[in-house]
Design an enzyme around this catalytic site. Sequence first.
Site, PDB file in Angstrom:
ATOM      1  N   HIS A 193      54.441 -20.070  -4.220  1.00  0.00           N
ATOM      2  CA  HIS A 193      54.717 -20.967  -3.087  1.00  0.00           C
ATOM      3  C   HIS A 193      54.787 -20.160  -1.793  1.00  0.00           C
ATOM      4  O   HIS A 193      55.565 -19.213  -1.692  1.00  0.00           O
ATOM      5  CB  HIS A 193      56.034 -21.700  -3.344  1.00  0.00           C
ATOM      6  CG  HIS A 193      56.233 -22.906  -2.510  1.00  0.00           C
ATOM      7  ND1 HIS A 193      57.481 -23.473  -2.322  1.00  0.00           N
ATOM      8  CD2 HIS A 193      55.365 -23.694  -1.817  1.00  0.00           C
ATOM      9  CE1 HIS A 193      57.372 -24.551  -1.564  1.00  0.00           C
ATOM     10  NE2 HIS A 193      56.081 -24.710  -1.252  1.00  0.00           N
TER      11      HIS A 193
ATOM     12  N   ASP B 195      60.115 -26.075   0.324  1.00  0.00           N
ATOM     13  CA  ASP B 195      60.056 -27.536   0.404  1.00  0.00           C
ATOM     14  C   ASP B 195      61.445 -28.080   0.724  1.00  0.00           C
ATOM     15  O   ASP B 195      62.454 -27.656   0.127  1.00  0.00           O
ATOM     16  CB  ASP B 195      59.576 -28.124  -0.928  1.00  0.00           C
ATOM     17  CG  ASP B 195      58.122 -27.809  -1.220  1.00  0.00           C
ATOM     18  OD1 ASP B 195      57.387 -27.466  -0.264  1.00  0.00           O
ATOM     19  OD2 ASP B 195      57.731 -27.898  -2.404  1.00  0.00           O
TER      20      ASP B 195
ATOM     21  N   HIS C 290      57.970 -35.015   0.260  1.00  0.00           N
ATOM     22  CA  HIS C 290      58.794 -33.875   0.675  1.00  0.00           C
ATOM     23  C   HIS C 290      58.136 -33.268   1.920  1.00  0.00           C
ATOM     24  O   HIS C 290      57.053 -33.670   2.332  1.00  0.00           O
ATOM     25  CB  HIS C 290      58.905 -32.817  -0.429  1.00  0.00           C
ATOM     26  CG  HIS C 290      57.626 -32.117  -0.723  1.00  0.00           C
ATOM     27  ND1 HIS C 290      56.624 -32.679  -1.493  1.00  0.00           N
ATOM     28  CD2 HIS C 290      57.159 -30.881  -0.347  1.00  0.00           C
ATOM     29  CE1 HIS C 290      55.602 -31.856  -1.599  1.00  0.00           C
ATOM     30  NE2 HIS C 290      55.912 -30.743  -0.893  1.00  0.00           N
TER      31      HIS C 290
ATOM     32  N   HIS D 161      56.694 -29.659   3.319  1.00  0.00           N
ATOM     33  CA  HIS D 161      56.384 -28.245   3.096  1.00  0.00           C
ATOM     34  C   HIS D 161      56.508 -27.529   4.433  1.00  0.00           C
ATOM     35  O   HIS D 161      55.843 -27.881   5.404  1.00  0.00           O
ATOM     36  CB  HIS D 161      54.963 -28.091   2.548  1.00  0.00           C
ATOM     37  CG  HIS D 161      54.539 -26.668   2.416  1.00  0.00           C
ATOM     38  ND1 HIS D 161      54.887 -25.876   1.335  1.00  0.00           N
ATOM     39  CD2 HIS D 161      53.799 -25.868   3.242  1.00  0.00           C
ATOM     40  CE1 HIS D 161      54.391 -24.684   1.482  1.00  0.00           C
ATOM     41  NE2 HIS D 161      53.713 -24.643   2.639  1.00  0.00           N
TER      42      HIS D 161
END
Length: 258
Positions: free
Chosen positions: A151, A155, A230, A232
Site C-alpha cells: 500500500h 486509507d 473509503h 486513499h
Amino acid sequence: MALTRPTGKHRAPSRMTRRSATIAGAATIATTGVCGTLATPAVAAETGTTASMEDTGTTLILAADAEADSLADEVADQAATQQRAAVARVEAAEEAERRAVARALELREAEVRAEREAERKRLSAFQLPIAGSHISTGYQTGGSLWSSGSHSGIDFHASYGTSVVSVGSGTVVEAGWGGAYGNNVVIRMNDGTYTQYGHLASVGVAVGQAVVPGQQIGLAGSTGNSTGTHLHFEARTGSEYGSDVNPVAYLRARGVSL
C-alpha cells in the site's frame, strides 16, 4: 430822669468816626507805601498756600495714575495668565488627542499583525482529510490488491459522500480520473510536497485552483481499484508515482494528531 451820652474825652467815638478813621488809615497807608510793604507777606503767604495745594493735587493725581496703572497691569497679568492657561489646556487636549490617535493606530497595527499571524498559521496548518476519521489500512501494508505489492498510502474510513478536504494550503495539479485511483485530486502543497486523494465519488476542484486547509475538494466514494467506500490518502515528495512517504509521519510532522 432821662439818660444822656457822656461828653468830652470820655466819649466813645461814633460808628461814623470809626469808619472815617479806617478810611483815613487806609488812605495814609496807601500814601506812605506801607500798604505795599504789608501786602507782600500776605501775598507770599497766599502764594505759598496755593503752591502747596497744587503740589498736593499733583501728588494725588500721580498717586491715582499710579494706582490705575497698577490695576491695569494686574488686569493685564491676569489676562495673560488666563490666556497662557487656555493655551496650555488646548495644547494638553491636542497632545492627549495625538496620543489617543497614536495608541489607536498602535492597537490597530497590533490587531492587523495578529490577524495576519493567525491567517499565516491557519494557511500553514495541516489537518486530517476527513474530520474525526481513523486509519483503516496502514502504509505499506502488503497484498495482491496493489500492483506494487504494498500500500503506497493510508486509507481513512468514510461513509459514501463524506466531505474530503485538503490537508493544507496548495495548488491543485491534478483533478479527475486517475486510473486505479479512480476520481482523484493531487495537490502541490506550499511547502513543496504533494498530497493525493483517491477513490472519490466526485471531484470539487479544478487544476490550477488554490486551496487552503479544510477546503472541500471532493466527496468520499469507491471509484477505481477499490473494495469499498473509503479515502486513499498519499503523501509524496514529487508528483510522480513511487515518490510516496509515510503519510502518518508526514501529517504528524506538521502538527496533526492521528
